[in-house]
Scaffold this active site. Structure first.
Site, PDB file in Angstrom:
ATOM      1  N   TYR A  44      12.049   8.280   0.905  1.00  0.00           N
ATOM      2  CA  TYR A  44      11.753   7.310  -0.152  1.00  0.00           C
ATOM      3  C   TYR A  44      12.436   7.592  -1.492  1.00  0.00           C
ATOM      4  O   TYR A  44      12.281   6.837  -2.442  1.00  0.00           O
ATOM      5  CB  TYR A  44      10.240   7.185  -0.331  1.00  0.00           C
ATOM      6  CG  TYR A  44       9.576   6.590   0.900  1.00  0.00           C
ATOM      7  CD1 TYR A  44       9.903   5.314   1.336  1.00  0.00           C
ATOM      8  CD2 TYR A  44       8.651   7.325   1.638  1.00  0.00           C
ATOM      9  CE1 TYR A  44       9.314   4.771   2.469  1.00  0.00           C
ATOM     10  CE2 TYR A  44       8.050   6.794   2.776  1.00  0.00           C
ATOM     11  CZ  TYR A  44       8.393   5.504   3.183  1.00  0.00           C
ATOM     12  OH  TYR A  44       7.813   4.972   4.301  1.00  0.00           O
ATOM     13  N   ALA A  82       3.247  -0.761   4.817  1.00  0.00           N
ATOM     14  CA  ALA A  82       2.740  -0.717   6.199  1.00  0.00           C
ATOM     15  C   ALA A  82       2.274  -2.093   6.695  1.00  0.00           C
ATOM     16  O   ALA A  82       2.318  -2.370   7.903  1.00  0.00           O
ATOM     17  CB  ALA A  82       1.607   0.296   6.312  1.00  0.00           C
ATOM     18  N   GLU A 114      11.860 -10.177   1.736  1.00  0.00           N
ATOM     19  CA  GLU A 114      11.186  -8.928   2.116  1.00  0.00           C
ATOM     20  C   GLU A 114      12.136  -7.769   1.859  1.00  0.00           C
ATOM     21  O   GLU A 114      13.302  -7.835   2.238  1.00  0.00           O
ATOM     22  CB  GLU A 114      10.818  -8.980   3.607  1.00  0.00           C
ATOM     23  CG  GLU A 114      10.168  -7.709   4.112  1.00  0.00           C
ATOM     24  CD  GLU A 114       9.919  -7.734   5.627  1.00  0.00           C
ATOM     25  OE1 GLU A 114       9.420  -8.764   6.136  1.00  0.00           O
ATOM     26  OE2 GLU A 114      10.254  -6.737   6.276  1.00  0.00           O
ATOM     27  N   HIS A 156      12.661  -3.297   1.706  1.00  0.00           N
ATOM     28  CA  HIS A 156      12.182  -1.944   2.035  1.00  0.00           C
ATOM     29  C   HIS A 156      13.106  -0.921   1.425  1.00  0.00           C
ATOM     30  O   HIS A 156      14.329  -1.114   1.406  1.00  0.00           O
ATOM     31  CB  HIS A 156      12.138  -1.740   3.554  1.00  0.00           C
ATOM     32  CG  HIS A 156      11.203  -2.683   4.219  1.00  0.00           C
ATOM     33  ND1 HIS A 156       9.844  -2.521   4.187  1.00  0.00           N
ATOM     34  CD2 HIS A 156      11.436  -3.848   4.862  1.00  0.00           C
ATOM     35  CE1 HIS A 156       9.276  -3.533   4.813  1.00  0.00           C
ATOM     36  NE2 HIS A 156      10.215  -4.363   5.222  1.00  0.00           N
ATOM     37  N   PRO A 180       0.795  -1.233   0.000  1.00  0.00           N
ATOM     38  CA  PRO A 180       0.000   0.000   0.000  1.00  0.00           C
ATOM     39  C   PRO A 180       0.827   1.282   0.000  1.00  0.00           C
ATOM     40  O   PRO A 180       1.883   1.355   0.638  1.00  0.00           O
ATOM     41  CB  PRO A 180      -0.821  -0.109   1.283  1.00  0.00           C
ATOM     42  CG  PRO A 180      -0.128  -1.114   2.131  1.00  0.00           C
ATOM     43  CD  PRO A 180       0.545  -2.065   1.184  1.00  0.00           C
ATOM     44  N   ASN A 181       0.290   2.250  -0.729  1.00  0.00           N
ATOM     45  CA  ASN A 181       0.857   3.606  -0.842  1.00  0.00           C
ATOM     46  C   ASN A 181       2.151   3.675  -1.645  1.00  0.00           C
ATOM     47  O   ASN A 181       2.707   4.753  -1.819  1.00  0.00           O
ATOM     48  CB  ASN A 181       1.056   4.247   0.546  1.00  0.00           C
ATOM     49  CG  ASN A 181      -0.272   4.456   1.246  1.00  0.00           C
ATOM     50  OD1 ASN A 181      -1.170   5.064   0.669  1.00  0.00           O
ATOM     51  ND2 ASN A 181      -0.424   3.921   2.442  1.00  0.00           N
ATOM     52  N   ARG A 230       5.305  10.880  -1.599  1.00  0.00           N
ATOM     53  CA  ARG A 230       5.682  10.651  -0.197  1.00  0.00           C
ATOM     54  C   ARG A 230       7.045  11.282   0.100  1.00  0.00           C
ATOM     55  O   ARG A 230       7.761  11.678  -0.815  1.00  0.00           O
ATOM     56  CB  ARG A 230       5.660   9.139   0.111  1.00  0.00           C
ATOM     57  CG  ARG A 230       4.258   8.560  -0.090  1.00  0.00           C
ATOM     58  CD  ARG A 230       4.204   7.074   0.151  1.00  0.00           C
ATOM     59  NE  ARG A 230       4.412   6.734   1.549  1.00  0.00           N
ATOM     60  CZ  ARG A 230       4.521   5.478   1.980  1.00  0.00           C
ATOM     61  NH1 ARG A 230       4.434   4.460   1.135  1.00  0.00           N
ATOM     62  NH2 ARG A 230       4.705   5.230   3.262  1.00  0.00           N
ATOM     63  N   ASN A 247       7.638  -5.956  -0.969  1.00  0.00           N
ATOM     64  CA  ASN A 247       7.714  -4.803  -0.070  1.00  0.00           C
ATOM     65  C   ASN A 247       6.290  -4.645   0.481  1.00  0.00           C
ATOM     66  O   ASN A 247       5.430  -4.049  -0.173  1.00  0.00           O
ATOM     67  CB  ASN A 247       8.144  -3.541  -0.823  1.00  0.00           C
ATOM     68  CG  ASN A 247       8.260  -2.354   0.129  1.00  0.00           C
ATOM     69  OD1 ASN A 247       7.789  -2.417   1.271  1.00  0.00           O
ATOM     70  ND2 ASN A 247       8.863  -1.271  -0.324  1.00  0.00           N
ATOM     71  N   ARG A 255      13.847   4.203  11.977  1.00  0.00           N
ATOM     72  CA  ARG A 255      12.740   5.160  11.903  1.00  0.00           C
ATOM     73  C   ARG A 255      11.867   5.050  13.156  1.00  0.00           C
ATOM     74  O   ARG A 255      12.370   4.815  14.236  1.00  0.00           O
ATOM     75  CB  ARG A 255      11.955   4.902  10.610  1.00  0.00           C
ATOM     76  CG  ARG A 255      12.823   5.055   9.358  1.00  0.00           C
ATOM     77  CD  ARG A 255      12.024   4.821   8.098  1.00  0.00           C
ATOM     78  NE  ARG A 255      10.881   5.727   8.011  1.00  0.00           N
ATOM     79  CZ  ARG A 255       9.859   5.557   7.175  1.00  0.00           C
ATOM     80  NH1 ARG A 255       9.854   4.531   6.336  1.00  0.00           N
ATOM     81  NH2 ARG A 255       8.858   6.406   7.177  1.00  0.00           N
TER      82      ARG A 255
HETATM   83  C1  DQA Z   1       8.401   0.799   3.549  1.00  0.00           C
HETATM   84  C2  DQA Z   1       8.565   1.029   5.060  1.00  0.00           C
HETATM   85  C3  DQA Z   1       7.231   0.910   5.764  1.00  0.00           C
HETATM   86  O1  DQA Z   1       7.388   1.132   7.174  1.00  0.00           O
HETATM   87  C4  DQA Z   1       6.254   1.932   5.237  1.00  0.00           C
HETATM   88  O2  DQA Z   1       4.971   1.755   5.820  1.00  0.00           O
HETATM   89  C5  DQA Z   1       6.157   1.957   3.745  1.00  0.00           C
HETATM   90  C6  DQA Z   1       7.365   1.725   2.941  1.00  0.00           C
HETATM   91  C7  DQA Z   1       9.735   1.028   2.771  1.00  0.00           C
HETATM   92  O3  DQA Z   1       9.834   0.548   1.646  1.00  0.00           O
HETATM   93  O4  DQA Z   1      10.634   1.690   3.279  1.00  0.00           O
HETATM   94  O5  DQA Z   1       5.107   2.258   3.173  1.00  0.00           O
HETATM   95  O6  DQA Z   1       8.016  -0.544   3.335  1.00  0.00           O
END
Ligand code: DQA
Length: 144
Positions: free
Chosen positions: A22, A77, A98, A100, A9-10, A17, A74, A107
């Site tokens: 990011y 959240a 996984e 990120h 998501p997002n 963002r 990825n 963070r």
């Molecule tokens: C994320 C890190 C997560 O905590 C966050 O909610 C994201 C992006 C990252 O790629 O750094 O949406 O997965």
């Protein structure tokens, strides 16, 4: 060899963002780099993004039909609380990495817990788009 890359998501609005966290790239640009890397490695890649937990679970379940040799996810959240995604990964028999973009250990406190990582082959965090590219190289090496 076929790799599935799942974005949570997002990540579809990544360019909107916080760019200091990011990197400011849009997801399309990240997917282009992933496709370029796939060509270099001589593997097939499919990318998928959803803001919905159930859609991500459904996508992971498609690998029960032996459609993919590895998954890079990825979970965004969902990383921090989705037992449904964790259980789906636990149920399949292919390596899942996984990833990120940001370093989830540097963070907010709540981001330093992943409920997904314990059922993954490994985790790569904090390398920006390279987190995905390094994960692709690792899957290729493991597939030998
Ligand atoms: C994320 C890190 C997560 O905590 C966050 O909610 C994201 C992006 C990252 O790629 O750094 O949406 O997965």
């Amino acid at each position: 060899m076929k790799i599935l890359v799942i974005h949570g998501p997002n990540l579809n609005i990544l360019e909107k963002r916080n760019s200091s966290i990011y990197g400011g790239k849009a997801l399309e640009a990240i997917n282009s780099l992933i496709e370029e890397k796939a060509k270099e490695l001589g593997v097939e890649v499919e990318t998928f993004q959803s803001n919905f937990e159930g859609a991500i679970v459904d996508k992971i379940q498609t690998s029960l039909d032996l459609r993919y040799d590895g998954i890079i996810i990825n979970p965004a959240a969902f990383t921090h609380y989705s037992i449904a995604i964790r259980d789906a990964i636990e149920a399949i028999d292919i390596p899942v990495i996984e990833v990120h973009l940001s370093n989830i250990y540097g963070r907010d406190e709540f981001r330093s817990k992943s409920v997904i990582a314990p059922v993954c082959k490994g985790q790569i965090t904090g390398l920006g788009v390279y987190s995905y590219l390094v994960a692709m190289e690792a899957l290729k090496l493991m597939n030998k």
